[in-house]
Scaffold this motif. Sequence first.
Motif, PDB file in Angstrom:
ATOM      1  N   GLY A  80       0.782  -1.223   0.000  1.00 16.85           N
ATOM      2  CA  GLY A  80       0.000   0.000   0.000  1.00 16.85           C
ATOM      3  C   GLY A  80       0.814   1.274   0.000  1.00 16.85           C
ATOM      4  N   GLU A  81       2.045   1.188   0.450  1.00 16.82           N
ATOM      5  CA  GLU A  81       2.937   2.340   0.358  1.00 16.82           C
ATOM      6  C   GLU A  81       3.958   2.029  -0.731  1.00 16.82           C
ATOM      7  OE1 GLU A  81       5.180   3.002   3.938  1.00 16.82           O
ATOM      8  OE2 GLU A  81       5.248   0.883   4.376  1.00 16.82           O
ATOM      9  N   PRO A  82       4.670   3.029  -1.243  1.00 16.40           N
ATOM     10  CA  PRO A  82       5.604   2.755  -2.344  1.00 16.40           C
ATOM     11  C   PRO A  82       6.573   1.616  -1.990  1.00 16.40           C
ATOM     12  CG  PRO A  82       5.354   5.111  -2.047  1.00 16.40           C
ATOM     13  CD  PRO A  82       4.645   4.446  -0.890  1.00 16.40           C
ATOM     14  N   THR A  83       6.423   0.510  -2.711  1.00 17.93           N
ATOM     15  CA  THR A  83       7.158  -0.722  -2.418  1.00 17.93           C
ATOM     16  C   THR A  83       7.891  -1.183  -3.667  1.00 17.93           C
ATOM     17  OG1 THR A  83       5.505  -1.355  -0.781  1.00 17.93           O
ATOM     18  CG2 THR A  83       6.888  -3.115  -1.640  1.00 17.93           C
ATOM     19  N   VAL A  84       9.092  -1.704  -3.455  1.00 16.57           N
ATOM     20  CA  VAL A  84       9.895  -2.228  -4.551  1.00 16.57           C
ATOM     21  C   VAL A  84      10.204  -3.694  -4.285  1.00 16.57           C
ATOM     22  CG1 VAL A  84      12.144  -1.543  -3.572  1.00 16.57           C
ATOM     23  CG2 VAL A  84      11.912  -1.779  -6.038  1.00 16.57           C
ATOM     24  N   LEU A  85      10.124  -4.512  -5.332  1.00 21.73           N
ATOM     25  CA  LEU A  85      10.540  -5.909  -5.269  1.00 21.73           C
ATOM     26  C   LEU A  85      11.985  -5.980  -5.731  1.00 21.73           C
ATOM     27  CD1 LEU A  85       7.486  -7.743  -6.899  1.00 21.73           C
ATOM     28  CD2 LEU A  85       7.798  -7.032  -4.514  1.00 21.73           C
ATOM     29  N   LEU A  86      12.826  -6.599  -4.932  1.00 20.44           N
ATOM     30  CA  LEU A  86      14.255  -6.696  -5.240  1.00 20.44           C
ATOM     31  C   LEU A  86      14.643  -8.095  -5.645  1.00 20.44           C
ATOM     32  CD1 LEU A  86      17.280  -5.605  -5.025  1.00 20.44           C
ATOM     33  CD2 LEU A  86      17.254  -6.729  -2.796  1.00 20.44           C
ATOM     34  N   CYS A  87      15.407  -8.173  -6.725  1.00 20.59           N
ATOM     35  CA  CYS A  87      16.071  -9.404  -7.121  1.00 20.59           C
ATOM     36  C   CYS A  87      17.452  -9.010  -7.651  1.00 20.59           C
ATOM     37  CB  CYS A  87      15.258 -10.164  -8.157  1.00 20.59           C
ATOM     38  SG  CYS A  87      15.808 -11.882  -8.290  1.00 20.59           S
ATOM     39  N   SER A  88      18.210  -9.981  -8.088  1.00 20.14           N
ATOM     40  CA  SER A  88      19.564  -9.677  -8.526  1.00 20.14           C
ATOM     41  C   SER A  88      19.671  -9.306 -10.002  1.00 20.14           C
ATOM     42  CB  SER A  88      20.488 -10.861  -8.242  1.00 20.14           C
ATOM     43  OG  SER A  88      20.038 -12.000  -8.928  1.00 20.14           O
ATOM     44  N   GLU A  89      18.787  -9.812 -10.832  1.00 18.53           N
ATOM     45  CA  GLU A  89      18.905  -9.593 -12.275  1.00 18.53           C
ATOM     46  C   GLU A  89      18.910  -8.106 -12.627  1.00 18.53           C
ATOM     47  OE1 GLU A  89      19.529 -11.986 -14.436  1.00 18.53           O
ATOM     48  OE2 GLU A  89      19.346 -13.527 -12.902  1.00 18.53           O
ATOM     49  N   ALA A  90      19.760  -7.730 -13.544  1.00 19.07           N
ATOM     50  CA  ALA A  90      19.904  -6.313 -13.922  1.00 19.07           C
ATOM     51  C   ALA A  90      18.641  -5.759 -14.577  1.00 19.07           C
ATOM     52  CB  ALA A  90      21.101  -6.139 -14.859  1.00 19.07           C
ATOM     53  N   THR A  91      17.971  -6.581 -15.374  1.00 14.70           N
ATOM     54  CA  THR A  91      16.766  -6.127 -16.075  1.00 14.70           C
ATOM     55  C   THR A  91      15.607  -7.067 -15.738  1.00 14.70           C
ATOM     56  OG1 THR A  91      17.206  -7.444 -18.053  1.00 14.70           O
ATOM     57  CG2 THR A  91      18.138  -5.205 -17.999  1.00 14.70           C
ATOM     58  N   PRO A  92      14.376  -6.604 -15.903  1.00 11.92           N
ATOM     59  CA  PRO A  92      13.228  -7.431 -15.528  1.00 11.92           C
ATOM     60  C   PRO A  92      12.825  -8.492 -16.558  1.00 11.92           C
ATOM     61  CG  PRO A  92      12.481  -5.288 -16.272  1.00 11.92           C
ATOM     62  CD  PRO A  92      13.986  -5.234 -16.242  1.00 11.92           C
ATOM     63  N   GLN A  93      13.339  -8.422 -17.770  1.00 12.37           N
ATOM     64  CA  GLN A  93      12.879  -9.319 -18.829  1.00 12.37           C
ATOM     65  C   GLN A  93      12.985 -10.789 -18.440  1.00 12.37           C
ATOM     66  OE1 GLN A  93      14.811  -6.621 -19.445  1.00 12.37           O
ATOM     67  NE2 GLN A  93      13.299  -5.411 -20.543  1.00 12.37           N
ATOM     68  N   HIS A  94      14.094 -11.190 -17.888  1.00 12.78           N
ATOM     69  CA  HIS A  94      14.299 -12.580 -17.483  1.00 12.78           C
ATOM     70  C   HIS A  94      14.486 -12.659 -15.980  1.00 12.78           C
ATOM     71  CE1 HIS A  94      15.428 -13.142 -21.840  1.00 12.78           C
ATOM     72  NE2 HIS A  94      14.425 -13.965 -21.638  1.00 12.78           N
ATOM     73  N   CYS A  95      13.558 -12.071 -15.258  1.00 10.67           N
ATOM     74  CA  CYS A  95      13.612 -12.086 -13.796  1.00 10.67           C
ATOM     75  C   CYS A  95      12.230 -12.381 -13.239  1.00 10.67           C
ATOM     76  CB  CYS A  95      14.122 -10.757 -13.252  1.00 10.67           C
ATOM     77  SG  CYS A  95      14.305 -10.793 -11.455  1.00 10.67           S
ATOM     78  N   HIS A  96      12.196 -13.131 -12.163  1.00 11.15           N
ATOM     79  CA  HIS A  96      10.915 -13.513 -11.571  1.00 11.15           C
ATOM     80  C   HIS A  96      10.193 -12.338 -10.912  1.00 11.15           C
ATOM     81  CE1 HIS A  96      13.273 -13.815  -7.857  1.00 11.15           C
ATOM     82  NE2 HIS A  96      12.114 -13.807  -7.200  1.00 11.15           N
ATOM     83  N   ARG A  97      10.895 -11.241 -10.614  1.00 10.12           N
ATOM     84  CA  ARG A  97      10.194 -10.093 -10.007  1.00 10.12           C
ATOM     85  C   ARG A  97       9.136  -9.535 -10.967  1.00 10.12           C
ATOM     86  NH1 ARG A  97      15.349  -7.751 -11.455  1.00 10.12           N
ATOM     87  NH2 ARG A  97      15.073  -5.832 -12.661  1.00 10.12           N
ATOM     88  N   ARG A  98       9.431  -9.545 -12.254  1.00  5.88           N
ATOM     89  CA  ARG A  98       8.448  -9.122 -13.255  1.00  5.88           C
ATOM     90  C   ARG A  98       7.266 -10.075 -13.270  1.00  5.88           C
ATOM     91  NH1 ARG A  98       7.348 -11.001 -18.184  1.00  5.88           N
ATOM     92  NH2 ARG A  98       9.277 -12.182 -18.323  1.00  5.88           N
ATOM     93  N   LEU A  99       7.543 -11.362 -13.177  1.00  4.68           N
ATOM     94  CA  LEU A  99       6.471 -12.355 -13.186  1.00  4.68           C
ATOM     95  C   LEU A  99       5.565 -12.206 -11.973  1.00  4.68           C
ATOM     96  CD1 LEU A  99       8.510 -15.488 -14.353  1.00  4.68           C
ATOM     97  CD2 LEU A  99       7.144 -13.905 -15.746  1.00  4.68           C
ATOM     98  N   VAL A 100       6.131 -11.857 -10.825  1.00  3.29           N
ATOM     99  CA  VAL A 100       5.321 -11.654  -9.615  1.00  3.29           C
ATOM    100  C   VAL A 100       4.317 -10.531  -9.843  1.00  3.29           C
ATOM    101  CG1 VAL A 100       5.360 -10.866  -7.215  1.00  3.29           C
ATOM    102  CG2 VAL A 100       7.040 -12.561  -7.987  1.00  3.29           C
ATOM    103  N   VAL A 101       4.780  -9.405 -10.371  1.00  9.23           N
ATOM    104  CA  VAL A 101       3.887  -8.264 -10.582  1.00  9.23           C
ATOM    105  C   VAL A 101       2.817  -8.609 -11.615  1.00  9.23           C
ATOM    106  CG1 VAL A 101       3.730  -5.855 -11.309  1.00  9.23           C
ATOM    107  CG2 VAL A 101       5.651  -6.601  -9.901  1.00  9.23           C
ATOM    108  N   GLU A 102       3.207  -9.260 -12.692  1.00  9.39           N
ATOM    109  CA  GLU A 102       2.231  -9.635 -13.717  1.00  9.39           C
ATOM    110  C   GLU A 102       1.209 -10.635 -13.172  1.00  9.39           C
ATOM    111  OE1 GLU A 102       4.564 -10.938 -17.060  1.00  9.39           O
ATOM    112  OE2 GLU A 102       5.266  -8.900 -17.486  1.00  9.39           O
ATOM    113  N   TYR A 103       1.656 -11.571 -12.371  1.00 17.16           N
ATOM    114  CA  TYR A 103       0.747 -12.552 -11.764  1.00 17.16           C
ATOM    115  C   TYR A 103      -0.244 -11.843 -10.839  1.00 17.16           C
ATOM    116  CZ  TYR A 103      -0.875 -16.549  -9.047  1.00 17.16           C
ATOM    117  OH  TYR A 103      -1.656 -17.494  -8.433  1.00 17.16           O
TER     118      TYR A 103
END
Length: 145
Positions: free
Chosen positions: A109-132
Amino acid sequence: MEIYTIGFTKKSADDFFGLLKHAGVRRLLDVRLNNSSQLAGFAKRDDLAYFLRELVGADYRHEPLLAPTQEMLDDYKKRRGSWADYERRFLALMAERRIEERLDPALLGEPTVLLCSEATPQHCHRRLVVEYLDSRWSDVHAVHL
């Protein structure tokens, strides 16, 4: 609801924390399975919590519910599996875990960021979490830093 995402690889500490501060992030959800590796530099769990508090004014939380399994990571990275297979397996894992029911939307509910190690979101699960989450909650929008 905007959910920010960021990877720390190929970023200096100055760039990384500057992006978070500029975006107004108040909480970082660490979605890595392993968050204390020596290879993570400034993004190791304990150091990261300190830097976030002192430099950004944000809190830190590790959220393994949103992380892949070790087997999935090994199949993709060590055994050079395909991204398509990894993506399919990770989406199935999130459905099996029912993250849309177990994750409290108020946490984001407040400005939140998902952190992972990958430099870009294309091949990173953080992108998949948001899309899911968008497919389950609707009105979720990713902002990739």
